[in-house]
Write an enzyme that holds these catalytic residues in place. Structure first.
Site, short mmCIF file in Angstrom:
data_model
loop_
_atom_site.label_atom_id
_atom_site.label_comp_id
_atom_site.label_asym_id
_atom_site.label_seq_id
_atom_site.Cartn_x
_atom_site.Cartn_y
_atom_site.Cartn_z
N ARG A 69 -14.40 -8.18 1.12
CA ARG A 69 -12.96 -8.05 0.91
C ARG A 69 -12.28 -9.39 1.22
NH1 ARG A 69 -10.38 -3.10 0.90
NH2 ARG A 69 -8.62 -4.38 0.25
N ASP A 128 -16.86 7.87 -2.03
CA ASP A 128 -15.67 7.58 -1.22
C ASP A 128 -15.30 8.87 -0.50
OD1 ASP A 128 -13.35 6.42 -0.20
OD2 ASP A 128 -12.20 6.67 -2.05
N HIS A 174 -7.23 1.02 -6.72
CA HIS A 174 -7.44 0.12 -5.58
C HIS A 174 -8.20 -1.12 -6.08
CE1 HIS A 174 -7.75 -1.27 -1.60
NE2 HIS A 174 -8.65 -0.45 -1.09
N GLN A 186 -10.24 -3.74 -3.83
CA GLN A 186 -11.53 -3.25 -3.35
C GLN A 186 -12.61 -3.46 -4.41
OE1 GLN A 186 -12.41 -1.64 -0.26
NE2 GLN A 186 -14.44 -2.07 -1.09
N ARG A 227 0.88 -1.17 0.00
CA ARG A 227 0.00 0.00 0.00
C ARG A 227 0.92 1.22 0.00
NH1 ARG A 227 -5.36 1.40 3.38
NH2 ARG A 227 -6.08 -0.03 1.77
N CYS A 231 -16.30 2.14 -0.04
CA CYS A 231 -15.22 1.21 0.34
C CYS A 231 -14.86 1.30 1.82
CB CYS A 231 -13.99 1.45 -0.53
SG CYS A 231 -13.25 3.08 -0.30
#
Ligand code: CP
Ligand code: NVA
Length: 317
Positions: free
Chosen positions: A301, A234, A143, A146, A116, A273
């Protein structure tokens, strides 16, 4: 740089190694297989037992994580393997050792590395130097882990996502970019309402349009949401973002609230998310409504991560 990008875009497999870097790197059939596998692993978790026995995943987090870190850790455990979570400060990386050297060393110890990072280029440097699969655990650009959970969540509630209408409201950030890639790969229609100053990366939009994706950008929230089967947003300030108050003010008209949801299809779902800032990008009423599937999405996830790990490490195809 150009050559590296092109190679990764052609396939998720570089020099025989199965990386999970971006949705754009895959043939749609491979992503479809991973979604089906994730659904199967959710229904019958025992089908994955022991599949990754003896395997180790190293996870490097430059920025915080709840869902990515814990879902990958639990996924590795449930599949019979293990994970090690690290921050750059715990590695010589934090004292200036290069990503290239770090990649070459880690490849001698572990079977896969998740990163990440606030710099997508760091991820590509890892891929260039690693001898094991690299997984994108979120960058400033995309991402993808996700989005696999998001597609799984939509489909388990509403059936096939192909041909359906998704509306994205708010910042044109890494999640918006990944939804654009997903629209091309899973063949759904995507309408994004973002202020001009915070539009999604044009290169990703062009990539999707060149593939015939039904993706359109507007500044008009009502236009984006009209008839949508799913409304997504988001956080307005991402981890790689140093923007402040001015950005929040520009995004206020893009909040997902009850009035916005009323313009979507009657059975529209809401996805985010997480983590969410209630009262900013989404109202308390919407995130707590029956239309909101954010905690199923978070759970998914785990199932999606398992499918990705099995593709990278156990030859699932
Ligand atoms: N959605 C997501 O990636 O959450 P974390 O930042 O908690 O990993
Ligand atoms: N856009 C957000 C997603 C967090 C999971 C960020 O990058 O911080």
């Amino acid at each position: 740089m150009r050559g590296r990008g092109a190679r990764l875009r052609r396939h998720g497999i570089v020099s025989g190694i199965r990386h999970f870097i971006g949705l754009d790197a895959f043939e749609p059939t491979v992503l479809r297989h991973m979604i089906e596998r994730a659904a199967e692993l959710k229904r019958t978790p025992e089908t994955g037992q022991g599949a990754l026995a003896g395997k180790t995943l190293a996870m490097i987090f430059e920025t915080p994580s709840t869902r990515t870190r814990i879902s990958f850790d639990v996924a590795m455990n449930k599949l019979g393997g293990r994970s090690i979570a690290l921050s750059p400060g715990e590695l010589q990386l934090g004292r200036g050792e290069s990503i290239g050297d770090t990649a070459r060393v880690l490849s001698r110890y572990v079977d896969a590395v998740l990163l990440r990072t606030t710099s997508h280029d760091s991820l590509l440097q890892l891929v260039e130097n690693a001898g094991v699969p690299i997984i994108n655990g979120l960058t400033d650009r995309t991402h993808p882990c996700q989005l696999m959970a998001d597609v799984l969540t939509f489909e388990e509630q509403r059936g096939a996502i192909a041909g359906r209408r998704i509306a994205w409201l708010g910042d044109g950030n890494n999640m918006a970019a990944t939804w654009i890639q997903a629209a091309a790969q899973f063949q759904f229609s995507l309408r994004l309402a973002c202020p001009k100053a915070y539009a999604p990366q044009s290169e990703i939009l062009e990539w999707a349009l060149a593939r015939g994706a039904d993706v359109a950008l507007t500044a008009d929230v009502r236009q984006a949401v009209a008839g949508a089967d799913c409304v997504v947003t988001d956080t307005w300030i991402s981890m790689s973002d140093d923007a402040g108050k001015q950005k929040i003010e520009a995004l206020r008209p893009y909040q997902v609230n009850e009035s916005v949801m009323a313009d979507a299809a009657a059975d529209a779902i809401f996805l985010h998310c997480l983590p969410a800032k209630r009262g900013l990008e989404v109202s308390e009423a919407v995130i707590e409504s029956a239309q909101s599937l954010v905690f199923d999405e978070a759970e998914n996830r785990l199932h999606a991560q398992k499918a990705i790990l099995l593709w990278c490490l156990a030859g699932d195809s």
